[in-house]
Design a protein around this motif. Structure first.
Motif, short mmCIF file in Angstrom:
data_model
loop_
_atom_site.label_atom_id
_atom_site.label_comp_id
_atom_site.label_asym_id
_atom_site.label_seq_id
_atom_site.Cartn_x
_atom_site.Cartn_y
_atom_site.Cartn_z
N ALA A 223 0.82 -1.21 0.00
CA ALA A 223 0.00 0.00 0.00
C ALA A 223 0.85 1.27 0.00
O ALA A 223 0.51 2.26 -0.66
N PHE A 233 -3.03 -0.01 -5.91
CA PHE A 233 -2.75 -1.01 -4.88
C PHE A 233 -3.66 -2.22 -5.12
O PHE A 233 -4.88 -2.09 -5.15
N SER A 235 -4.37 -5.67 -3.41
CA SER A 235 -4.13 -6.49 -2.22
C SER A 235 -3.86 -7.94 -2.61
O SER A 235 -4.61 -8.54 -3.37
#
Length: 361
Positions: A223, A233, A235
Motif C-alpha cells: 500500500a 494497490f 491487495s
C-alpha cells in the motif's frame, strides 16, 4: 506451507515473525528453487537419457545443430517441479493469485508435456496437433483470466496502465480485460516457445523478466510503495514476488544444464509453461505493456515467424534466411553463443527500461 508453520510457531517464538515478510520469503524462494533444481537435475537428465527421450533436429536448419540430435529434452519438467514445490513451501497458500498463477503454469506445462511426449516417445513428429494445442491453451488461459476478472473488486484491477504516465489508464471492463488477458497469456506462451531454439536463449530472458515482475508484484501489493510510485494497490499481488522468485531461481539452475553445449533441452513442457506464467503475472500486476517491452526479444522472434510465413504465402519469397530470427543470424555467420549472449544483452537493456517505469511516471 512453511509460512503457516512459521505463523504457528511465532505464537510462542517471536523470531518466526520474520517469515511474514514477503522480501525474505522471496529470497528464500529463489534459493530453494535453485537448490531443488541442482539436486534433482542430474538424476532427471540421467533418466531422460536412459529412456532415450532425445530431441530431433531439423535437417533444413543450421548444420551445426545436427550434433544436438538425441540430446535429452522435456527438461522443463525440472523447472516446473522446482517452481511448484517452492511456491507451495514459501507462498501464502490462502492467496488466490498464487493458485491462479500456479495452476495456469502447470496447465500449460501439461499441454507441452503431451506435445513433447508424442514427439519423442511415440515418435510422432507433429506431436500434439496445432489445433489441439491452441484449443487447450485457449481453454486454460480463458479460465485463468476469467477467474482474475471475477475476483477483481476495484476498477483499477481491470484497467490497462500506460507506462510513464501516472494518471493514464484505459478502462477495459470485464470483457475487454478477459480478451486482452487471453491474448497476453497465449501470446507470451507461444512467444517463449518460438524463442527456445538455441542453448540458453529462452531461459535467461525468462529469468530476467520474472525477476523484474517480482519487483512490480511487490510494489503493487504494498500500500505504501504503490501510493508513492503512483501504482494501483492490489491487495495480495505482493505474494507473486515469491512465485516469480521461484521461476528465477529454477531458471538459473536450469541454465547450468542448458548452457552451451546443452545437456538437456527445455522442450514445450517448459517453454509454454514459463511464457504463460510471465503473462498471467503481468496481468495481475497490470503491466501488460511493460511485459511487451521487457519481452522484446520474444516479440521480435514471434514477429519474424509471422512475417516469414505471410511473405512466403503472398509472394513466394522469404524475408529472412530462416525463422525464428535467431536462426537467421546463425545462417548469416553468427556463432550460436554470439546470438544467445547478444539477445541476453538486449533483454537486459529492455528489462532495465521496463523497470524505469516504476519511477519515471
Amino acid at each position: 506451507m512453511l509460512l503457516e508453520l512459521a505463523q504457528w510457531l511465532s505464537v510462542d517464538i517471536r523470531a518466526f515473525n520474520v517469515f511474514g515478510y514477503i522480501t525474505l520469503r522471496t529470497v528464500l524462494a529463489a534459493m530453494t528453487a535453485l537448490l531443488i533444481s541442482f539436486l534433482v537435475g542430474p538424476a532427471m537428465i540421467r533418466k531422460l537419457t536412459a529412456y532415450k527421450i532425445g530431441q530431433s533436429v531439423r535437417d533444413d536448419g543450421p548444420q551445426t545443430h545436427l550434433v544436438k540430435s538425441g540430446t535429452p529434452t522435456m527438461g522443463g519438467a525440472l523447472i516446473l517441479v522446482s517452481v511448484a514445490v517452492t511456491t507451495l513451501l514459501w507462498a501464502d497458500l490462502e492467496n488466490r493469485y498464487v493458485w491462479i498463477c500456479l495452476a495456469t503454469t502447470l496447465g500449460f506445462g501439461a499441454v507441452g508435456w503431451i506435445d513433447d511426449w508424442r514427439k519423442v516417445v511415440h515418435r510422432n513428429p507433429k506431436g500434439l496437433s496445432a489445433r489441439a494445442k491452441f484449443f487447450w491453451q485457449s481453454v486454460i488461459a480463458a479460465i485463468a483470466v476469467s477467474a482474475l476478472a471475477w475476483s477483481a473488486k476495484l476498477p483499477a484491477q481491470t484497467e490497462l496502465l500506460v507506462p510513464f504516465f501516472k494518471t493514464v489508464a484505459i478502462p477495459l471492463g470485464t470483457v475487454g480485460f478477459v480478451i486482452l488477458g487471453y491474448f497476453v497469456v497465449v501470446g507470451t506462451s507461444n512467444a517463449v516457445n518460438l524463442t527456445d531454439g538455441l542453448d540458453g536463449l529462452a531461459i535467461m530472458p525468462t529469468v530476467m523478466i520474472a525477476a523484474a515482475l517480482a519487483v512490480f508484484a511487490y510494489v503493487t501489493g504494498n500500500a505504501v510503495f504503490s501510493k508513492y510510485l503512483g501504482f494501483p494497490f492490489i491487495s495480495g499481488a505482493g505474494e507473486l514476488a515469491v512465485f516469480c522468485a521461484a521461476i528465477a531461481g529454477a531458471g538459473l539452475a536450469f541454465l547450468w544444464f542448458n548452457a552451451y553445449p546443452a545437456e538437456v533441452f527445455m522442450g514445450d513442457v517448459g517453454a509454454l509453461a514459463l511464457g504463460a506464467a510471465l503473462g498471467v503475472v503481468a496481468i495481475v500486476v497490470r503491466q501488460e505493456i511493460v511485459l511487451f517491452i521487457m519481452g522484446g526479444v520474444f516479440v521480435v522472434e514471434t514477429l519474424s515467424v509471422m512475417i516469414q510465413v505471410a511473405s512466403f504465402k503472398l509472394t513466394g519469397k522469404r524475408v529472412f534466411r530462416m525463422a525464428p530470427l535467431h536462426h537467421h543470424y546463425e545462417l548469416k555467420g553468427w556463432k550460436e553463443n554470439q546470438v544467445v549472449v547478444r539477445f541476453w544483452i538486449i533483454t537486459m537493456m529492455l528489462v532495465l527500461f521496463g523497470l524505469s517505469t516504476l519511477k519515471l511516471r
